[in-house]
Design an enzyme around this catalytic site. Structure first.
Site, PDB file in Angstrom:
ATOM      1  N   TYR A 155       0.615  -1.170   0.020  1.00 57.41           N
ATOM      2  CA  TYR A 155       0.069   0.010   0.015  1.00 57.41           C
ATOM      3  C   TYR A 155       0.849   1.269  -0.001  1.00 57.41           C
ATOM      4  O   TYR A 155       0.107   2.215  -0.315  1.00 57.41           O
ATOM      5  CB  TYR A 155      -1.054   0.051   1.249  1.00 57.41           C
ATOM      6  CG  TYR A 155      -2.040  -0.976   0.861  1.00 57.41           C
ATOM      7  CD1 TYR A 155      -3.289  -0.783   0.010  1.00 57.41           C
ATOM      8  CD2 TYR A 155      -2.104  -2.183   1.671  1.00 57.41           C
ATOM      9  CE1 TYR A 155      -4.051  -1.871  -0.059  1.00 57.41           C
ATOM     10  CE2 TYR A 155      -2.908  -3.112   1.579  1.00 57.41           C
ATOM     11  CZ  TYR A 155      -4.131  -2.904   0.643  1.00 57.41           C
ATOM     12  OH  TYR A 155      -4.794  -4.058   0.497  1.00 57.41           O
ATOM     13  N   PHE A 190     -10.218  -4.604  10.966  1.00 60.70           N
ATOM     14  CA  PHE A 190     -11.251  -4.631   9.906  1.00 60.70           C
ATOM     15  C   PHE A 190     -10.836  -5.054   8.634  1.00 60.70           C
ATOM     16  O   PHE A 190      -9.663  -5.080   8.251  1.00 60.70           O
ATOM     17  CB  PHE A 190     -11.919  -3.203   9.953  1.00 60.70           C
ATOM     18  CG  PHE A 190     -10.966  -2.122   9.712  1.00 60.70           C
ATOM     19  CD1 PHE A 190     -10.232  -1.436  10.669  1.00 60.70           C
ATOM     20  CD2 PHE A 190     -10.697  -1.549   8.184  1.00 60.70           C
ATOM     21  CE1 PHE A 190      -9.186  -0.589  10.287  1.00 60.70           C
ATOM     22  CE2 PHE A 190      -9.832  -0.377   8.216  1.00 60.70           C
ATOM     23  CZ  PHE A 190      -9.281  -0.233   9.219  1.00 60.70           C
TER      24      PHE A 190
END
Ligand SMILES: CC(C)(COP(=O)(O)OP(=O)(O)OC[C@H]1O[C@@H](n2cnc3c(N)ncnc32)[C@H](O)[C@@H]1OP(=O)(O)O)[C@@H](O)C(=O)NCCC(=O)NCCS
Length: 421
Positions: free
Chosen positions: A140, A421
Site C-alpha cells: 500500500y 477490519f
C-alpha cells in the site's frame, strides 16, 4: 494542494490499463465481490446465514473491477469511520477492507485502478483520510498509505503475580452477548476518543464480532468489562481460547481478540483477571499498544514476553492540509514541511508554528516527505529525526528535523488503532 516538483522515492505508479471500476450497490454483486475477496485469502465463500447476518451495510462503499464479460475480478469496500488525532479531534475517514484481485488477474494494474477510484471517491465525499490493515507490508505504500501505529505481540504466563505497587482496585464482570451488544460499542467509542489512531466502528463490525455466524458461530467467546473505583466502566476485553493437547501437554491458551482500557488501572485489572483464568497456560495478545507496560507491573517481568512487533494502522491522508490543522502540535520553533503525493498528483507546503499548521505554498521547505512517510510521524509513532535518519524524509535546513521532533511529539497514550477490519 498544487501540483509541482516531483519527489517520489516510490517508483512512479504504473500506467493504469483501462480497467473498468464499478460502484457495487446490488447486494448480489457485493456478495460476489466478497466471495472473490475471501478466495484471494484462500478461504471458501461466505455462508448464507453469515451473509444475511452481517454481509454488508447501506453506509458502505463497494467497488468492483470487472472483466469485459462483466465478471467481478477485483474488489474493495470501505465504511465511514472517525479517526482520533493527537489532541482528540476526530476526522472523517474511509476504513478500507475487502481488497482482493482474482489470482489469475493480478499484476496488471487492477488494484491500482481500484485504489485510485476509491481514494478519489473518498476525498470527494469529504473524507480527510483513508485507513486500513494490510495483509502484506509491500502493497500500500505506493498508494500513499504508511504505517501510523505499531503494536507488540505478547505472551503473558497465567498465574503471574503482580507487584504490590501495581495499580489495583476496580472490578471485572463478565457479560453475555446481549449485555455486550448493549454496552461495548459506546464504551469502545468513548475509549477510542482518548488514543490517537482510535477509530469508531460500524454496527456491522460489532455484529460480526459479538454475534458471529457461519463456522465461528459456536466458538467460545469470553467478554468482560472493568469498572473503576469510581463506578465507571473503563475497559473491556473479548477473548477466545485455543485448545491445548493432552498428548503433548500443551495447555489451552487465552487469545485476546480485543482489550481496551482507559488507563493503567483498567489495564492491570483486565490483565490480572485474564492471567488468573483457570485451565490456561498463557494469555496471547496480538498488536498490543506499545505503552501497555505489563512488565513494569509484574513481579517476574519475564512473565510478559514480547514475541514480535507488527504494524497496526495504515493511514493515508487525503487532505493533508485539513489533517495537519486538525491535530495539536507541541511547542517549538517553526518548520516548513512540503508533502508530495505522487499517486494523486499533489504537492502541498505548510508552516508548522505556534500550535497550528498554515498553508505556505511560497515558502522554501525545511523538510520534505511523501504522503505515506508523513503517516509514520502524523499520530506520533515515529519522530521526524528517525524518518530523516532512515532516508524517508529529506532535511533541507540543518537542524529542522530536531525542531520538528518537538512539534510532532505527542504526549499521552501511544498511537494505536486496536480495531481489525
Ligand atoms: C494485493 C493484490 C490485491 C494486488 O492486486 P494486483 O491487481 O496484482 O495489483 P496491481 O497489479 O495493481 O499492482 C500494483 C503494484 O503493486 C505490486 N504488488 C501488488 N501486490 C503485491 C504484493 N502482494 N507484494 C508485492 N508487490 C505487490 C505489483 O507488483 C505492482 O507493482 P508495480 O507498480 O511496480 O508494477 C492481490 O495480489 C491480492 O488479491 N492478494 C491477495 C489478497 C490480499 O492480500 N489482499 C489485500 C488485503 S489487505
Amino acid at each position: 494542494m498544487s501540483t509541482d516538483a516531483p519527489f517520489a522515492p516510490h517508483p512512479a505508479p504504473p500506467t493504469v490499463a483501462p480497467h473498468t471500476v464499478r460502484t457495487l450497490t446490488d447486494p448480489a454483486d457485493r456478495r460476489r465481490a466478497f466471495d472473490l475477496f475471501l478466495g484471494t485469502l484462500h478461504h471458501g465463500p461466505i455462508t448464507d446465514d453469515a451473509w444475511e447476518a452481517h454481509g454488508q451495510a447501506a453506509e458502505e462503499h463497494w467497488l468492483g473491477v470487472t472483466d469485459p464479460s462483466g465478471a467481478i475480478v477485483g474488489s474493495a469496500y470501505s465504511f465511514p469511520t472517525r479517526l482520533t488525532l493527537p489532541g482528540g479531534t476526530r476526522i472523517p475517514a474511509a476504513a478500507v477492507s475487502g481488497v482482493g484481485v482474482r489470482p489469475d488477474r493480478t499484476r496488471a494494474g487492477r488494484l491500482t485502478a481500484l485504489m485510485r477510484a476509491q481514494l478519489r471517491a473518498a476525498r470527494d465525499r469529504g473524507d480527510v483520510a483513508a485507513v486500513l490493515r494490510a495483509s502484506e507490508a509491500t502493497i500500500y505504500g505506493r498508494y500513499g498509505y504508511g504505517v501510523a501505529s505499531r503494536g507488540d505481540h505478547v505472551r503473558v504466563t497465567t498465574g503471574a503475580t503482580w507487584r504490590p505497587e501495581a495499580p489495583a482496585g476496580g472490578a471485572v464482570r463478565m457479560l453475555d452477548p446481549d449485555e455486550a451488544t448493549a454496552l461495548l460499542p459506546d464504551l469502545q467509542e468513548r475509549l477510542a476518543a482518548h488514543r490517537p489512531g482510535g477509530m469508531t466502528r460500524s454496527a456491522r463490525w460489532w455484529r460480526r464480532v459479538l454475534r458471529p455466524a457461519g463456522p465461528s458461530a459456536g466458538e467460545y467467546k469470553g467478554v468482560a468489562v472493568h469498572t473503576g473505583t469510581d463506578g465507571v466502566d473503563d475497559g473491556f476485553v473479548v477473548w477466545g481460547v485455543s485448545e491445548g493437547d493432552l498428548a503433548t501437554g500443551a495447555t489451552d491458551e487465552v487469545r485476546l481478540q480485543q482489550l481496551w482500557a482507559a488507563g493503567p488501572a483498567a489495564t492491570a485489572g483486565l490483565w490480572r483477571f485474564l492471567t488468573g483464568l483457570d485451565l490456561a497456560g498463557a494469555v496471547i495478545g496480538w498488536v498490543r499498544p506499545l505503552d501497555e507496560d505489563l512488565d513494569l507491573m509484574l513481579t517476574d517481568s519475564r512473565a510478559h514476553r514480547v514475541t514480535g512487533r507488527g504494524d497496526d494502522l495504515w493511514l493515508r491522508l487525503l487532505d493533508p492540509g485539513a489533517a495537519l490543522s486538525a491535530r495539536t502540535w507541541g511547542p517549538g520553533d517553526p518548520v516548513v514541511l512540503r508533502v508530495h503525493d505522487a499517486f494523486l498528483g499533489d504537492t502541498g507546503t505548510w508552516r508548522l508554528a505556534g500550535g497550528a499548521a498554515e498553508p505556505a505554498a511560497a515558502a522554501d521547505p525545511d523538510l520534505e516527505c511523501t504522503v505515506d512517510a508523513l503517516s509514520a510521524a502524523f499520530l506520533g509513532d515515529r519522530s521526524p529525526s528517525s524518518l530523516v535518519a532512515a532516508g524517508r524524509w529529506s532535511e533541507r535546513t540543518p537542524g529542522a528535523a530536531v525542531r520538528a521532533d518537538a512539534l510532532f511529539a505527542v504526549p499521552g497514550p501511544a498511537p494505536w488503532c486496536g480495531t481489525f477490519f
